[in-house]
Design a protein around this motif. Structure first.
Motif, short mmCIF file in Angstrom:
data_model
loop_
_atom_site.label_atom_id
_atom_site.label_comp_id
_atom_site.label_asym_id
_atom_site.label_seq_id
_atom_site.Cartn_x
_atom_site.Cartn_y
_atom_site.Cartn_z
N ALA A 241 -16.04 -24.84 2.74
CA ALA A 241 -16.27 -25.48 1.38
C ALA A 241 -17.04 -25.17 -0.19
CB ALA A 241 -16.31 -27.47 1.27
N LYS A 242 -18.03 -24.91 0.29
CA LYS A 242 -18.84 -24.37 -0.64
C LYS A 242 -18.40 -22.84 -0.86
CE LYS A 242 -22.02 -26.71 -2.64
NZ LYS A 242 -22.38 -27.25 -3.77
N MET A 243 -18.44 -22.18 0.07
CA MET A 243 -17.77 -20.47 -0.07
C MET A 243 -16.11 -20.64 -0.70
SD MET A 243 -19.14 -19.10 3.75
CE MET A 243 -17.74 -17.95 3.53
N TYR A 244 -15.21 -21.64 -0.54
CA TYR A 244 -13.60 -21.33 -1.01
C TYR A 244 -14.11 -21.66 -2.25
CZ TYR A 244 -12.27 -21.15 3.84
OH TYR A 244 -11.61 -20.56 5.29
N LEU A 245 -15.23 -23.19 -2.64
CA LEU A 245 -14.80 -23.21 -4.14
C LEU A 245 -15.29 -21.53 -5.18
CD1 LEU A 245 -14.79 -25.52 -6.12
CD2 LEU A 245 -16.48 -26.11 -6.77
N ASN A 246 -16.55 -21.31 -4.58
CA ASN A 246 -17.07 -19.66 -5.00
C ASN A 246 -16.17 -18.61 -5.13
OD1 ASN A 246 -19.31 -20.66 -6.69
ND2 ASN A 246 -19.43 -22.43 -4.65
N ALA A 247 -15.32 -18.69 -4.24
CA ALA A 247 -14.78 -17.07 -3.43
C ALA A 247 -14.30 -16.70 -4.35
CB ALA A 247 -13.35 -17.69 -2.69
N GLN A 248 -13.72 -16.92 -5.75
CA GLN A 248 -13.15 -16.03 -6.92
C GLN A 248 -14.65 -14.97 -7.50
OE1 GLN A 248 -10.25 -16.03 -9.24
NE2 GLN A 248 -11.43 -14.03 -9.39
N VAL A 249 -15.96 -16.22 -7.13
CA VAL A 249 -16.93 -14.74 -7.51
C VAL A 249 -17.90 -14.49 -5.95
CG1 VAL A 249 -19.03 -15.13 -8.15
CG2 VAL A 249 -17.82 -17.07 -9.11
N TYR A 250 -17.38 -14.44 -5.51
CA TYR A 250 -17.75 -13.41 -4.58
C TYR A 250 -16.82 -12.75 -4.25
CZ TYR A 250 -21.06 -17.86 -3.36
OH TYR A 250 -21.67 -18.98 -3.61
N ILE A 251 -15.15 -13.12 -3.69
CA ILE A 251 -14.41 -12.03 -3.79
C ILE A 251 -13.71 -11.50 -4.14
CG2 ILE A 251 -15.39 -12.36 -1.17
CD1 ILE A 251 -12.67 -13.91 -0.65
N GLY A 252 -13.74 -12.21 -6.43
CA GLY A 252 -12.52 -12.03 -6.09
C GLY A 252 -11.46 -12.67 -6.44
N THR A 253 -11.26 -13.20 -5.20
CA THR A 253 -9.67 -13.84 -4.16
C THR A 253 -9.98 -15.58 -5.04
OG1 THR A 253 -9.27 -12.36 -3.25
CG2 THR A 253 -7.73 -14.77 -2.61
N PRO A 254 -9.71 -16.22 -5.19
CA PRO A 254 -9.13 -17.70 -5.09
C PRO A 254 -9.07 -18.30 -3.87
CG PRO A 254 -8.02 -17.23 -6.50
CD PRO A 254 -8.47 -16.24 -6.50
#
Length: 538
Positions: A241-254
């Motif tokens: 859940a944390k990864m998915y919430l921050n996915a825009q930051v981490y990998i540029g994909t919401p």
């Protein structure tokens, strides 16, 4: 039973360190067993499992000042303490008075470099977790179990559960590397000892962690069915859940829909909000139905300078001398609050909010901190305690019994609401009020809990935009190791969209470059592994 694994931790460290070659480690105990001795029985595997968990709470096999990592001080390499410094001390929540403590001044002034010892401590301790996990996985293959005479169906099944938990702990370690440093040396159990892993970037780490967690979740114990101190499905789901919430930051994909789904899994898993908010932060918080995964602390069995020992001793005011309130002696005003955090509770709606625990010593403390080393400036917090719900102090006034709440249910409520709002059109640059009925239910459940069951501070859809959400996260989750990550996600960390006291080493705050959204890799780590490259701007 509280802290069930701690009966094994020191023993496991003494054995595992001798057979782990991914990092330089030093034996601190003469009672070192060979892998063959340790892993000769099913009990030995549980002892080794305790060592993998224990690395998140302990630093070595001796007293609180011991460290099995060569050349790194225990106080700057304890996982929870380093994580808390990086996620909270670098933000608008808190300052540390004793700037002579190595590395702290640079962190709270946002002037860190690749030579910062706390960064080295976090990098090394987290990669030590990878090393311990890899070693456990190497030693628990079906072939080795058979060769060691461990063939009972029950024993093999239990060890396979251990293996799945260890894979989650390794994924959690790489999650922290991805979040904090944006890259990591990648090493698995299939690599030889002393292997210098290739550099994985955020996309590669994201893919590995996601794949690994989805593979093991079906084989983990259901939420709230494992013994305390060990993880379950909900802990793995919280990482996702944390990864998915921050996915825009981490990998540029919401990945907001994916975040909502994982939060729903966690919420439906059986964890329940503790009726009294502050009971989550007391010496017997291991009994809280809200705790999903904690970093364990015990004032006798596992003395260390971890996050809760630092926070509770640090809360004690230099003027107030109020250590007895928390069941500790205190460190003379080590921690104080930055003005911008205090102001999150301004307004009539927060008069009865129990999360508002700060004090100004009857007005004698100025809210502004003109000098970071002046322990009498800035308000102090009363959130964490080394006393039980019944008011009984921990048996040790220096080292606390209070576990650090790494993941708790309230965070899943707020993550769900934010992800739903972003999925439905809210962005960092608009004021969209897109919270739906379910999100409002979760937000108001926390609001009612904070107001002793009263709905007087409940909010409506028109009151909830993303600015509300990030402030509510601060009110609910302050000092729990989330703030830096949250500010980055809301574009309020690097750059000039939001300043706080002493941000960028200026009393009233100033912007700093967005390259500081990731920390530099420690110089010593790059020297040790030529596959690693420094982050941009350092």
């Amino acid at each position: 039973m509280k802290k069930i694994n701690f009966i094994y931790l020191l023993f496991a460290f003494a054995t595992l360190q001798s057979c782990t070659g991914d990092l330089d480690v030093v034996a601190e105990d003469s009672k070192i067993l060979s892998p063959e001795q340790l892993f000769s029985t099913p009990l030995g595997y549980k002892q080794a499992l305790g060592g993998v968990y224990g690395n998140l709470s302990l630093t070595g096999t001796g007293d609180a000042g011991s460290s099995f990592l060569q050349g790194i001080d225990a106080g700057t390499s304890q996982f929870g303490r380093c994580m808390w410094y990086l996620q909270d001390l670098t933000t608008d929540e808190v300052v540390w008075t004793y700037e002579n403590d190595e590395g702290t001044a640079e962190l709270q002034r946002n002037t860190w470099t690749s030579a910062n010892p706390i960064l080295l401590g976090m990098f090394s301790r987290t990669m030590a977790e990878v090393a311990l996990a890899n070693d456990f996985l190497r030693q628990s293959t079906p072939e080795l179990l058979t060769s060691r005479g461990i063939t009972s169906t029950t024993d093999v099944a239990e060890i396979n559960i251990y293996r799945n938990e260890v894979r989650v702990l390794r994924a959690f370690a790489y999650y922290n590397m991805m979040d904090l440093f944006g890259k990591a040396p990648f090493i698995t159990e299939n690599d030889p000892l002393n292997f210098k892993g290739p550099q994985y970037d955020r996309q590669q780490l994201f893919t590995f962690i996601e794949t690994e967690l989805n593979a093991v979740i079906p084989n983990l114990k259901a939420a709230r069915t494992n013994e305390y101190g060990r993880l379950d499905k909900a802990m793995a789901q919280m990482i996702l859940a944390k990864m998915y919430l921050n996915a825009q930051v981490y990998i540029g994909t919401p990945k907001y829909a994916e975040c909502m789904a994982k939060c729903s899994d966690v919420i439906g898993g059986g964890y329940i909000l503790k009726s009294n908010y502050l009971d989550n932060f007391k010496a017997d918080n291991h009994t809280s139905s809200e705790m999903i995964f904690t970093l364990q602390s015990d004032g006798v069995k596992t003395q260390n300078y971890g996050a809760t020992t630092v926070m509770i001793n640090g809360q004690v005011g230099s003027v107030e001398g109020n250590g007895a309130e928390f069941g500790v002696g205190g460190w003379g005003g080590a921690l104080r609050l930055r003005k911008q955090f205090v102001q999150k509770f301004d307004g009539a709606e927060f008069v009865t909010d129990v999360r508002k625990t700060y004090s100004s010593n009857s007005g004698s403390r100025p809210i502004d901190i003109a000098t970071l080393t002046n322990a009498g400036q800035g308000y102090i917090l009363h959130k964490f305690s080394n006393k039980t719900v019944a008011g009984v102090a921990g048996v040790n006034s220096g080292f606390v019994d209070t576990d650090f709440p790494l993941f708790r249910l309230a965070d899943a409520y707020l993550m769900y609401a934010e992800a739903q709002m972003r999925k439905d059109g809210a962005t960092n640059t608009n004021n969209a009020t897109t919270a739906n009925a379910q999100s409002l239910t979760y937000i108001n459940a926390l609001r009612q809990r904070a107001n002793s069951g009263s709905a007087s501070a409940n909010v409506t859809q028109m009151q909830v935009n993303l600015d509300f959400i990030i402030d509510e996260r601060a009110r609910e989750l302050h000092w729990e190791g989330h703030r830096r990550q949250d500010l980055i996600r809301f574009n309020k960390y690097g750059g000039g969209n939001y300043n706080w006291a002493w941000k960028g080493n200026i009393p009233n705050g100033t912007s700093f470059s967005s390259n500081l959204n990731v920390f530099p890799l420690p110089t010593a780590s790059i020297t040790a592994n030529p596959n690693l490259t420094q982050n941009t701007g350092y």
